[in-house]
Design a protein around this motif. Structure first.
Motif, PDB file in Angstrom:
ATOM      1  N   THR A 178      13.338 -17.162  47.207  1.00  0.00           N
ATOM      2  CA  THR A 178      12.395 -16.750  48.310  1.00  0.00           C
ATOM      3  C   THR A 178      11.783 -18.302  48.452  1.00  0.00           C
ATOM      4  OG1 THR A 178      10.433 -15.490  49.064  1.00  0.00           O
ATOM      5  CG2 THR A 178      10.492 -16.533  46.605  1.00  0.00           C
ATOM      6  N   SER A 179      11.095 -18.379  49.693  1.00  0.00           N
ATOM      7  CA  SER A 179      10.092 -19.716  49.825  1.00  0.00           C
ATOM      8  C   SER A 179       8.583 -19.217  49.751  1.00  0.00           C
ATOM      9  CB  SER A 179      10.406 -20.068  51.226  1.00  0.00           C
ATOM     10  OG  SER A 179       9.762 -19.033  52.202  1.00  0.00           O
ATOM     11  N   ALA A 180       7.762 -20.215  49.411  1.00  0.00           N
ATOM     12  CA  ALA A 180       6.522 -20.012  49.176  1.00  0.00           C
ATOM     13  C   ALA A 180       5.696 -19.514  50.329  1.00  0.00           C
ATOM     14  CB  ALA A 180       5.703 -21.278  48.846  1.00  0.00           C
ATOM     15  N   ARG A 181       6.273 -19.709  51.598  1.00  0.00           N
ATOM     16  CA  ARG A 181       5.652 -19.388  52.779  1.00  0.00           C
ATOM     17  C   ARG A 181       5.853 -17.926  53.003  1.00  0.00           C
ATOM     18  NH1 ARG A 181       5.825 -24.477  57.036  1.00  0.00           N
ATOM     19  NH2 ARG A 181       4.355 -25.917  55.931  1.00  0.00           N
ATOM     20  N   ARG A 189       0.655 -12.690  48.711  1.00  0.00           N
ATOM     21  CA  ARG A 189       0.498 -13.465  47.402  1.00  0.00           C
ATOM     22  C   ARG A 189       0.494 -12.742  46.077  1.00  0.00           C
ATOM     23  NH1 ARG A 189      -1.140 -18.657  48.908  1.00  0.00           N
ATOM     24  NH2 ARG A 189      -1.545 -18.818  46.550  1.00  0.00           N
ATOM     25  N   SER A 190       1.510 -11.910  46.153  1.00  0.00           N
ATOM     26  CA  SER A 190       1.598 -10.977  44.913  1.00  0.00           C
ATOM     27  C   SER A 190       1.997 -11.931  43.704  1.00  0.00           C
ATOM     28  CB  SER A 190       2.730  -9.876  45.346  1.00  0.00           C
ATOM     29  OG  SER A 190       3.206  -9.412  43.778  1.00  0.00           O
ATOM     30  N   TRP A 200      13.942 -18.781  42.036  1.00  0.00           N
ATOM     31  CA  TRP A 200      14.930 -19.495  42.827  1.00  0.00           C
ATOM     32  C   TRP A 200      13.980 -19.785  44.169  1.00  0.00           C
ATOM     33  CZ3 TRP A 200      20.349 -17.639  44.424  1.00  0.00           C
ATOM     34  CH2 TRP A 200      21.086 -18.703  45.018  1.00  0.00           C
ATOM     35  N   VAL A 201      13.629 -20.964  44.151  1.00  0.00           N
ATOM     36  CA  VAL A 201      12.883 -21.408  45.141  1.00  0.00           C
ATOM     37  C   VAL A 201      13.381 -22.298  46.294  1.00  0.00           C
ATOM     38  CG1 VAL A 201      11.950 -23.485  44.252  1.00  0.00           C
ATOM     39  CG2 VAL A 201      10.604 -22.159  45.993  1.00  0.00           C
ATOM     40  N   ALA A 202      13.161 -21.921  47.636  1.00  0.00           N
ATOM     41  CA  ALA A 202      13.910 -22.639  48.704  1.00  0.00           C
ATOM     42  C   ALA A 202      12.728 -23.584  49.465  1.00  0.00           C
ATOM     43  CB  ALA A 202      14.476 -21.641  49.715  1.00  0.00           C
ATOM     44  N   ARG A 203      13.036 -24.876  49.329  1.00  0.00           N
ATOM     45  CA  ARG A 203      12.060 -25.733  50.054  1.00  0.00           C
ATOM     46  C   ARG A 203      13.053 -27.162  50.256  1.00  0.00           C
ATOM     47  NH1 ARG A 203       7.968 -30.044  49.309  1.00  0.00           N
ATOM     48  NH2 ARG A 203       6.427 -29.683  50.709  1.00  0.00           N
ATOM     49  N   TYR A 204      13.465 -27.347  51.355  1.00  0.00           N
ATOM     50  CA  TYR A 204      14.018 -28.632  51.670  1.00  0.00           C
ATOM     51  C   TYR A 204      13.191 -29.659  51.970  1.00  0.00           C
ATOM     52  CZ  TYR A 204      17.087 -24.693  52.960  1.00  0.00           C
ATOM     53  OH  TYR A 204      17.885 -23.508  52.805  1.00  0.00           O
ATOM     54  N   SER A 205      13.008 -30.401  50.712  1.00  0.00           N
ATOM     55  CA  SER A 205      11.950 -31.605  50.739  1.00  0.00           C
ATOM     56  C   SER A 205      12.476 -32.248  49.668  1.00  0.00           C
ATOM     57  CB  SER A 205      10.429 -31.060  50.793  1.00  0.00           C
ATOM     58  OG  SER A 205       9.587 -32.262  50.826  1.00  0.00           O
ATOM     59  N   SER A 206      11.580 -33.335  49.093  1.00  0.00           N
ATOM     60  CA  SER A 206      11.699 -34.238  48.162  1.00  0.00           C
ATOM     61  C   SER A 206      11.277 -33.595  46.836  1.00  0.00           C
ATOM     62  CB  SER A 206      10.955 -35.662  48.415  1.00  0.00           C
ATOM     63  OG  SER A 206       9.834 -35.336  48.478  1.00  0.00           O
ATOM     64  N   SER A 207      10.425 -32.576  46.833  1.00  0.00           N
ATOM     65  CA  SER A 207       9.968 -31.628  45.652  1.00  0.00           C
ATOM     66  C   SER A 207       9.985 -30.628  45.836  1.00  0.00           C
ATOM     67  CB  SER A 207       8.719 -32.482  45.245  1.00  0.00           C
ATOM     68  OG  SER A 207       7.537 -31.840  46.208  1.00  0.00           O
ATOM     69  N   PRO A 208       9.881 -29.390  45.024  1.00  0.00           N
ATOM     70  CA  PRO A 208       9.788 -28.176  45.288  1.00  0.00           C
ATOM     71  C   PRO A 208       8.464 -27.567  46.045  1.00  0.00           C
ATOM     72  CG  PRO A 208      10.383 -28.577  42.921  1.00  0.00           C
ATOM     73  CD  PRO A 208      10.244 -29.751  43.518  1.00  0.00           C
ATOM     74  N   GLY A 209       7.629 -28.745  45.816  1.00  0.00           N
ATOM     75  CA  GLY A 209       6.273 -28.368  46.469  1.00  0.00           C
ATOM     76  C   GLY A 209       5.489 -27.173  45.816  1.00  0.00           C
ATOM     77  N   PRO A 212       5.606 -20.202  45.135  1.00  0.00           N
ATOM     78  CA  PRO A 212       5.357 -18.763  45.618  1.00  0.00           C
ATOM     79  C   PRO A 212       4.131 -18.230  44.432  1.00  0.00           C
ATOM     80  CG  PRO A 212       7.399 -18.950  45.765  1.00  0.00           C
ATOM     81  CD  PRO A 212       7.035 -20.150  45.165  1.00  0.00           C
ATOM     82  N   ALA A 213       3.257 -17.664  44.942  1.00  0.00           N
ATOM     83  CA  ALA A 213       1.880 -17.146  44.280  1.00  0.00           C
ATOM     84  C   ALA A 213       2.458 -16.510  42.901  1.00  0.00           C
ATOM     85  CB  ALA A 213       1.161 -16.187  45.012  1.00  0.00           C
ATOM     86  N   GLY A 214       1.940 -16.906  41.728  1.00  0.00           N
ATOM     87  CA  GLY A 214       2.353 -16.432  40.463  1.00  0.00           C
ATOM     88  C   GLY A 214       2.987 -17.207  39.460  1.00  0.00           C
TER      89      GLY A 214
END
Length: 250
Positions: A178-181, A189-190, A200-209, A212-214
């Motif tokens: 999932t992605s945080a958003r 925000r469970s 398994w976080v999805a974020r297309y950037s220079s860091s995972p940022g 997701p909540a928790g």
């Protein structure tokens, strides 16, 4: 995730050959062709679907691939026609591999989709080469209703039902992609899953940022949507190769 070209609903999916600016914004960044500096030294992996067709797994291994996730199913009506070549081929080439399911919570229950997934590829065994089954939770690609018309309580209930059935059938809790958003919006925000489910976080950037909540730790990071050296989407594992195999063994 890597997208299929034979859709459940003509597969009007996000992140196919090109990713819209809106989709990238939703994932928190822009596509990266190279491994981010924050991921240096971590095992490289990818994820594929029928869009990649018959994958050259020997070349994938030669390019540094050490693990992969292969799309198996979607809802209770779609199966990846290239699943066997991709899943078995990855193992033959020496990659740790697993299967994932694209969730459509508005189509059927979590329990029903979990059972379908396990029947058609989502099994697991403690051999050190089979990653735990994964569930893809993201924006609805077929409708403007990003959260599939569900309020947070119903979405959390659906994920719980899916997870419980996966554990009953395989002995493992599913990895959650999932992605945080999306997560924070659609689950309210469970924090109910972080202690028992790998992220398994999805974020297309220079860091995972921000995660997701928790969750305070990511296990897999999808940092690119298909422009890297491996077929499909580009991923990193948060550990060493030996830790990757221990994670697979459970």
């Amino acid at each position: 995730m890597a997208r299929d070209n034979k859709p459940l609903l003509r597969r009007a999916r996000v992140r196919t050959l090109a990713v819209s600016a809106a989709a990238l914004t939703a994932l928190g960044g822009t596509a990266l062709a190279e491994i981010p500096a924050s991921g240096a030294g971590k095992p490289k992996g990818n994820d594929v679907s029928s869009h990649q067709k018959n994958v050259d797994w020997a070349e994938t291994r030669a390019e540094g691939g050490r693990f992969t996730y292969v799309k198996a199913t979607e809802s209770t009506t779609y199966r990846n026609p290239y699943f066997s070549q991709q899943y078995n081929g990855a193992r033959s080439a020496g990659l740790v591999r697993g299967a994932y399911h694209f969730a459509l919570p508005d189509k059927s229950s979590g329990k029903a989709q979990a059972a379908y997934f396990v029947k058609y590829g989502g099994r697991w065994k403690a051999d050190g080469w089979t990653l735990p089954p994964a569930v893809d939770m993201e924006y609805n690609p077929y409708s403007k209703h990003a959260c599939y018309g569900m309020n947070p309580a119903k979405m959390v209930g659906w994920i719980t039902s899916f997870s419980n059935e996966i554990r009953r059938l395989t002995g493992r809790r599913p990895v959650i992609y999932t992605s945080a958003r999306w997560w924070n919006r659609c689950t309210g925000r469970s924090r109910a899953f972080a202690a028992s489910h790998a992220l398994w976080v999805a974020r297309y950037s220079s860091s995972p940022g921000e995660l997701p909540a928790g969750w305070s730790y990511w296990t897999i990071w999808q940092y690119d949507n298909g422009s890297g050296s491996l077929p499909g989407d580009q991923n990193l594992f948060n550990g060493s190769v030996s830790q990757l195999q221990r994670f697979a063994r459970g």
